[in-house]
Design a protein around this motif. Sequence first.
Motif, PDB file in Angstrom:
ATOM      1  N   PHE A 157      43.243  38.780  49.945  1.00 34.50           N
ATOM      2  CA  PHE A 157      42.619  38.209  48.761  1.00 34.50           C
ATOM      3  C   PHE A 157      41.160  37.845  49.031  1.00 34.50           C
ATOM      4  CE2 PHE A 157      41.488  34.593  46.034  1.00 34.50           C
ATOM      5  CZ  PHE A 157      41.765  35.117  44.782  1.00 34.50           C
ATOM      6  N   LEU A 158      40.914  37.140  50.124  1.00 32.60           N
ATOM      7  CA  LEU A 158      39.545  36.706  50.431  1.00 32.60           C
ATOM      8  C   LEU A 158      38.652  37.901  50.773  1.00 32.60           C
ATOM      9  CD1 LEU A 158      40.179  33.441  52.493  1.00 32.60           C
ATOM     10  CD2 LEU A 158      39.554  33.664  50.082  1.00 32.60           C
ATOM     11  N   THR A 159      39.205  38.892  51.457  1.00 36.90           N
ATOM     12  CA  THR A 159      38.434  40.100  51.754  1.00 36.90           C
ATOM     13  C   THR A 159      38.055  40.829  50.469  1.00 36.90           C
ATOM     14  OG1 THR A 159      39.554  40.359  53.887  1.00 36.90           O
ATOM     15  CG2 THR A 159      38.422  42.291  52.995  1.00 36.90           C
ATOM     16  N   ALA A 160      39.006  40.909  49.529  1.00 36.98           N
ATOM     17  CA  ALA A 160      38.737  41.557  48.243  1.00 36.98           C
ATOM     18  C   ALA A 160      37.636  40.816  47.483  1.00 36.98           C
ATOM     19  CB  ALA A 160      40.010  41.618  47.406  1.00 36.98           C
ATOM     20  N   VAL A 161      37.675  39.483  47.512  1.00 34.84           N
ATOM     21  CA  VAL A 161      36.639  38.688  46.842  1.00 34.84           C
ATOM     22  C   VAL A 161      35.276  38.925  47.496  1.00 34.84           C
ATOM     23  CG1 VAL A 161      35.836  36.334  46.376  1.00 34.84           C
ATOM     24  CG2 VAL A 161      38.236  36.935  46.002  1.00 34.84           C
ATOM     25  N   ILE A 162      35.251  39.015  48.833  1.00 27.88           N
ATOM     26  CA  ILE A 162      33.994  39.289  49.545  1.00 27.88           C
ATOM     27  C   ILE A 162      33.425  40.645  49.131  1.00 27.88           C
ATOM     28  CG2 ILE A 162      32.993  39.797  51.821  1.00 27.88           C
ATOM     29  CD1 ILE A 162      34.922  37.694  52.978  1.00 27.88           C
ATOM     30  N   VAL A 163      34.282  41.672  49.119  1.00 28.85           N
ATOM     31  CA  VAL A 163      33.833  43.010  48.732  1.00 28.85           C
ATOM     32  C   VAL A 163      33.316  43.008  47.299  1.00 28.85           C
ATOM     33  CG1 VAL A 163      34.585  45.390  48.316  1.00 28.85           C
ATOM     34  CG2 VAL A 163      35.366  44.174  50.352  1.00 28.85           C
ATOM     35  N   PHE A 164      34.035  42.329  46.405  1.00 23.88           N
ATOM     36  CA  PHE A 164      33.624  42.271  45.007  1.00 23.88           C
ATOM     37  C   PHE A 164      32.293  41.545  44.861  1.00 23.88           C
ATOM     38  CE2 PHE A 164      33.423  40.498  40.757  1.00 23.88           C
ATOM     39  CZ  PHE A 164      33.831  41.557  39.964  1.00 23.88           C
ATOM     40  N   THR A 165      32.126  40.443  45.577  1.00 23.88           N
ATOM     41  CA  THR A 165      30.888  39.668  45.478  1.00 23.88           C
ATOM     42  C   THR A 165      29.702  40.455  46.041  1.00 23.88           C
ATOM     43  OG1 THR A 165      32.185  37.627  45.713  1.00 23.88           O
ATOM     44  CG2 THR A 165      29.801  37.459  46.027  1.00 23.88           C
ATOM     45  N   ILE A 166      29.896  41.120  47.180  1.00 25.69           N
ATOM     46  CA  ILE A 166      28.832  41.969  47.734  1.00 25.69           C
ATOM     47  C   ILE A 166      28.493  43.092  46.754  1.00 25.69           C
ATOM     48  CG2 ILE A 166      28.283  43.628  49.559  1.00 25.69           C
ATOM     49  CD1 ILE A 166      29.917  41.886  51.475  1.00 25.69           C
ATOM     50  N   GLY A 167      29.524  43.679  46.155  1.00 24.84           N
ATOM     51  CA  GLY A 167      29.298  44.708  45.146  1.00 24.84           C
ATOM     52  C   GLY A 167      28.496  44.174  43.966  1.00 24.84           C
ATOM     53  N   SER A 168      28.762  42.928  43.558  1.00 26.82           N
ATOM     54  CA  SER A 168      28.027  42.314  42.451  1.00 26.82           C
ATOM     55  C   SER A 168      26.551  42.141  42.802  1.00 26.82           C
ATOM     56  CB  SER A 168      28.642  40.958  42.099  1.00 26.82           C
ATOM     57  OG  SER A 168      29.975  41.098  41.660  1.00 26.82           O
ATOM     58  N   ILE A 169      26.281  41.688  44.031  1.00 24.10           N
ATOM     59  CA  ILE A 169      24.892  41.532  44.479  1.00 24.10           C
ATOM     60  C   ILE A 169      24.168  42.875  44.440  1.00 24.10           C
ATOM     61  CG2 ILE A 169      23.415  40.915  46.444  1.00 24.10           C
ATOM     62  CD1 ILE A 169      25.626  38.942  47.308  1.00 24.10           C
ATOM     63  N   LEU A 170      24.828  43.901  44.954  1.00 20.59           N
ATOM     64  CA  LEU A 170      24.216  45.229  44.990  1.00 20.59           C
ATOM     65  C   LEU A 170      24.014  45.788  43.582  1.00 20.59           C
ATOM     66  CD1 LEU A 170      26.188  46.767  48.003  1.00 20.59           C
ATOM     67  CD2 LEU A 170      23.808  45.981  47.985  1.00 20.59           C
ATOM     68  N   CYS A 171      24.960  45.515  42.667  1.00 21.73           N
ATOM     69  CA  CYS A 171      24.856  46.022  41.296  1.00 21.73           C
ATOM     70  C   CYS A 171      23.647  45.459  40.558  1.00 21.73           C
ATOM     71  CB  CYS A 171      26.126  45.700  40.511  1.00 21.73           C
ATOM     72  SG  CYS A 171      27.538  46.760  40.895  1.00 21.73           S
ATOM     73  N   ALA A 172      23.169  44.318  40.989  1.00 23.70           N
ATOM     74  CA  ALA A 172      22.018  43.690  40.325  1.00 23.70           C
ATOM     75  C   ALA A 172      20.683  44.238  40.812  1.00 23.70           C
ATOM     76  CB  ALA A 172      22.060  42.179  40.542  1.00 23.70           C
ATOM     77  N   THR A 173      20.714  45.128  41.813  1.00 26.19           N
ATOM     78  CA  THR A 173      19.462  45.553  42.450  1.00 26.19           C
ATOM     79  C   THR A 173      18.959  46.949  42.096  1.00 26.19           C
ATOM     80  OG1 THR A 173      20.662  46.384  44.402  1.00 26.19           O
ATOM     81  CG2 THR A 173      19.953  44.068  44.433  1.00 26.19           C
TER      82      THR A 173
END
Length: 506
Positions: free
Chosen positions: A86-102
């Motif tokens: 669960f926490l790994t999935a949240v980390i991947v999703f959050t990193i993906g969100s940061i990258l999506c904004a760039t």
Amino acid sequence: MEQELKSDADFRLLSILVPLLAIIAGVFMVVLDSTAMNVALSTLVKDFHTELNTLQWVVTGYMLAQASVIPLSGWLSDRFGAKTVFLTAVIVFTIGSILCATPSRAEWLIAFRVLQGLGGGCVLPVGMAYVYKLAPKSKVGVVMGIMGIPVLFAPAIGPVLSGWLVEYHSWRWIFLINIPIGIICLLIGSRKLPQSVRSQVPGMDKLGMILGPLAFASLSYGVSQGADSWTSDKTLIGLSVGMLALIAFVIAEFRSETPLLELRILRSIDFSTGILVQWIAQFGLYGALFLLPQFLQQARGFGAFDTGLTMLPQAIASGLMMPIAGILFDRIGVRWLVVCGLSLVSGALFQYSHVDLATQGKDLILPLFMCGAGMGMMVMPMNTHLLNKAPSHLVNRVTSLTNSMQQVINALAVSTLVTILTSRAAARAAEMQEAAAAAGKNAANASPDALKLAAHTVLVKGFDDTFHIMIFVALGGAVLGLLLRRGSRGGKDSSKTKVQPEIMHG
């Protein structure tokens, strides 16, 4: 130090409130992003100077990434522990969100959305299984009801929030707002989520790990393309690959000693009946969830932001009803919640079937509350019922199975509804042309305003007809809901009253 689950008598909701908030936060941001980008596509076309067909992959790529990883989530939880996954999935999703904004190119945004989807696909099924295990069975309905609030509220608030951000700020904020939510989820989750003990997974179903994601992702893609044309190459290829992979996957799973998804549970009449009712209920729900916003935007000319505001009563009613439905589920079981819930949805669809070009937002408040209450009454109780029908050691695999199939059913519902709507609008247009010809009127002599009014009238009639059809789907689900059996009463089910081996030490 070992931490045992509390007995029914000792259990207090406050004792799991903090870890529950961590899971809710993770689920909320993932479900929110499932609908938020639809509003921003027209803006992205201008910003990236790219065709809409290309940018549609921002939505499609996210969906396919989720569909491919969901079948793996149960095995990953058993193998590495639910907390870790669960926490790994949240980390991947959050990193993906940061990258999506760039990104400044559409191709990079699509790639980062796929990364987001790979993380997000694990969050909901793992979170659902996690929450189910946090409470004793006699209280699980209440806890799952609270967890279900973001599942229904996030899709409703998504268009409102994203419409406001796109119109007054920037589409990049759609992703940036995930960062604080993800950080809060990680901080709370790493400290407060009980550590799940890894199950003894005897082996790896390598063939299933290839065929399962391929089957569900291909089917999701194929049926989603059916919204444009059921005979297009994309649709036929997606459906063909998906069906062949699914058949091979089912054969492989029944032969495997360590299957990725435990399909043998479908031999249970109670579980299979529950799955069937859930599918039909989802189809009926999408008649309200998907069609009404389309009516407001296409026929009434509402913007995304105004459409989201109009739909808010539905989200509010769902949020209010979820905890109440959880309490009722623990007392009376799922049958009458499904019957009453789908009856309310049917009543809402009946009122929707009378919309016209003069319909205002205030005219929809009552049916929106009815539809929201109906959804809140049955969505999470239905999921909890299915988990109750599964052996406790298969809970992780069951959430993977049900969520994988829901991805396909959701895509199928949208595509089918678009097909019905298009067909009925075309039939209504033909009727109008015949009536005009019989009256001696020629469309070539009509004014532009008259033609525009005629086109909108035809579209509204198409929506009315489609809503009418969906009434019978929802009523059919309500009738089938009568077949659902409660099973053992809360405290008498030995599979849940004992401390579950997958849970938890801190």
